[in-house]
Design a protein around this motif. Sequence first.
Motif, mmCIF file in Angstrom:
data_model
loop_
_atom_site.group_PDB
_atom_site.id
_atom_site.type_symbol
_atom_site.label_atom_id
_atom_site.label_comp_id
_atom_site.label_asym_id
_atom_site.label_seq_id
_atom_site.Cartn_x
_atom_site.Cartn_y
_atom_site.Cartn_z
ATOM 1 N N VAL A 90 0.771 -1.357 0.270
ATOM 2 C CA VAL A 90 -0.055 0.202 0.037
ATOM 3 C C VAL A 90 0.873 1.026 0.520
ATOM 4 C CG1 VAL A 90 -1.942 -1.393 0.941
ATOM 5 C CG2 VAL A 90 -0.232 -0.152 2.892
ATOM 6 N N GLU A 91 0.218 2.739 -0.144
ATOM 7 C CA GLU A 91 0.860 3.727 -0.894
ATOM 8 C C GLU A 91 1.549 4.361 0.549
ATOM 9 O OE1 GLU A 91 -0.655 6.343 -3.499
ATOM 10 O OE2 GLU A 91 0.395 7.461 -2.359
ATOM 11 N N VAL A 102 -4.661 11.141 4.918
ATOM 12 C CA VAL A 102 -6.131 9.739 5.543
ATOM 13 C C VAL A 102 -5.651 10.574 6.929
ATOM 14 C CG1 VAL A 102 -7.092 7.731 6.356
ATOM 15 C CG2 VAL A 102 -6.124 8.542 4.026
ATOM 16 N N ASN A 105 -6.855 10.003 10.789
ATOM 17 C CA ASN A 105 -7.626 9.150 10.825
ATOM 18 C C ASN A 105 -7.761 7.961 10.374
ATOM 19 O OD1 ASN A 105 -9.647 11.455 12.208
ATOM 20 N ND2 ASN A 105 -10.242 12.370 10.442
ATOM 21 N N THR A 107 -6.473 4.390 10.551
ATOM 22 C CA THR A 107 -6.512 3.043 11.087
ATOM 23 C C THR A 107 -6.591 2.116 11.044
ATOM 24 O OG1 THR A 107 -8.888 2.221 11.331
ATOM 25 C CG2 THR A 107 -7.995 4.124 12.962
ATOM 26 N N ILE A 108 -6.082 1.548 9.696
ATOM 27 C CA ILE A 108 -5.492 0.454 8.672
ATOM 28 C C ILE A 108 -4.106 0.001 8.541
ATOM 29 C CG2 ILE A 108 -8.277 0.748 8.082
ATOM 30 C CD1 ILE A 108 -7.000 1.040 4.800
ATOM 31 N N PRO A 111 -2.614 -3.244 10.116
ATOM 32 C CA PRO A 111 -3.166 -4.524 10.404
ATOM 33 C C PRO A 111 -2.212 -4.882 8.539
ATOM 34 C CG PRO A 111 -4.782 -3.403 11.030
ATOM 35 C CD PRO A 111 -3.677 -2.532 10.779
ATOM 36 N N LEU A 112 -2.558 -3.547 7.615
ATOM 37 C CA LEU A 112 -1.861 -3.929 6.519
ATOM 38 C C LEU A 112 -0.123 -3.855 6.616
ATOM 39 C CD1 LEU A 112 -3.867 -0.745 3.935
ATOM 40 C CD2 LEU A 112 -3.790 -3.452 3.801
ATOM 41 N N LYS A 114 0.940 -5.509 8.703
ATOM 42 C CA LYS A 114 0.930 -6.952 9.232
ATOM 43 C C LYS A 114 0.847 -7.973 8.451
ATOM 44 C CE LYS A 114 -1.029 -9.017 12.595
ATOM 45 N NZ LYS A 114 -1.884 -8.937 13.762
ATOM 46 N N MET A 115 -0.118 -7.486 7.105
ATOM 47 C CA MET A 115 -0.126 -8.684 6.745
ATOM 48 C C MET A 115 0.904 -8.595 5.742
ATOM 49 S SD MET A 115 -3.094 -8.888 3.853
ATOM 50 C CE MET A 115 -2.762 -9.593 2.286
#
Lengths: 132, 132
Positions: A90-91, A102, A105, A107-108, A111-112, A114-115
Amino acid sequence: MVKFSKKLEYSLIALRHISISEDKITRVRDISEKYNIPHDLLAKIMQKLKKECILESVQGINGGYRLLKKLSEIPLFDLYSFVESSTSIVECMHDDASDCYVSDNCTIKDPLAKMQDEFENILKTKMVSDFV
Amino acid sequence: MVKFSKKLEYSLIALRHISISEDKITRVRDISEKYNIPHDLLAKIMQKLKKECILESVQGINGGYRLLKKLSEIPLFDLYSFVESSTSIVECMHDDASDCYVSDNCTIKDPLAKMQDEFENILKTKMVSDFV
DNA sequence: TAAAATACGACTGTATTAGTCCTGTTTTAT
DNA sequence: ATAAAACAGGACTAATACAGTCGTATTTTA
């Protein structure tokens, strides 16, 4: 989209070809013609793999490339990171991504991340020899 | 490059927002403004998620979206395949890739297919709720 | 009936990948 | 010597996919 680049495909095909060929030295042209890979593009990939000490080259009229390592000693992840322009899925995980719009705000991110680790671990587990 | 699209990021952010908001119905505008996501783009993503029965919509002046499923019941893989245009990590694994130019000489297809399986299994194991 | 929301196809802009072109350097067979 | 054939590599173009915008329609309610 989540897709490997042609460069990675071509790398695998080329490394495989070199590893199973009887010749001590393999020309770029032989590989590009056999597998319909654009010569100039493949040549650059080979140059890159040389810089990363996977191949060594011999210039001159009888020149070509030779393997420096066994394929079973090259993690797919190495090839992947040499050849792809970015390894983050992801960027906002780029090194210079301090400017995430973002920001507060979002919060992802964790977890990303970790992925991404899991994904990279797959690549680190696989050796190039697994693709021959 | 191996990277998730903005659409997937936006989906995760939006689903998370809806799931934790007290409101019964959430407007696209609220989400797009809070997280700086282009409204029209997000709107289309929401429409897509409605078609896939993750959300339901209410039109009209007090309209918006509502969750139809718990986030813990939505595999990340579903979101991924709904939102991404292709799920194959290499070109020659597309459904219509009968025209592989390498064809007979290509031996890397099977191992790459296995890699793809592993990758997808990660996505199937993760639930959207893992990203909140 | 006007406002505000979803619905959606068509279009534009932008970034990345893929591929081409051109010129150089090196080595060897002749 | 020198021409041929290989690697070396920067600059450019083309193709593709993603991201975002625009315009219009439909639906609902204050």
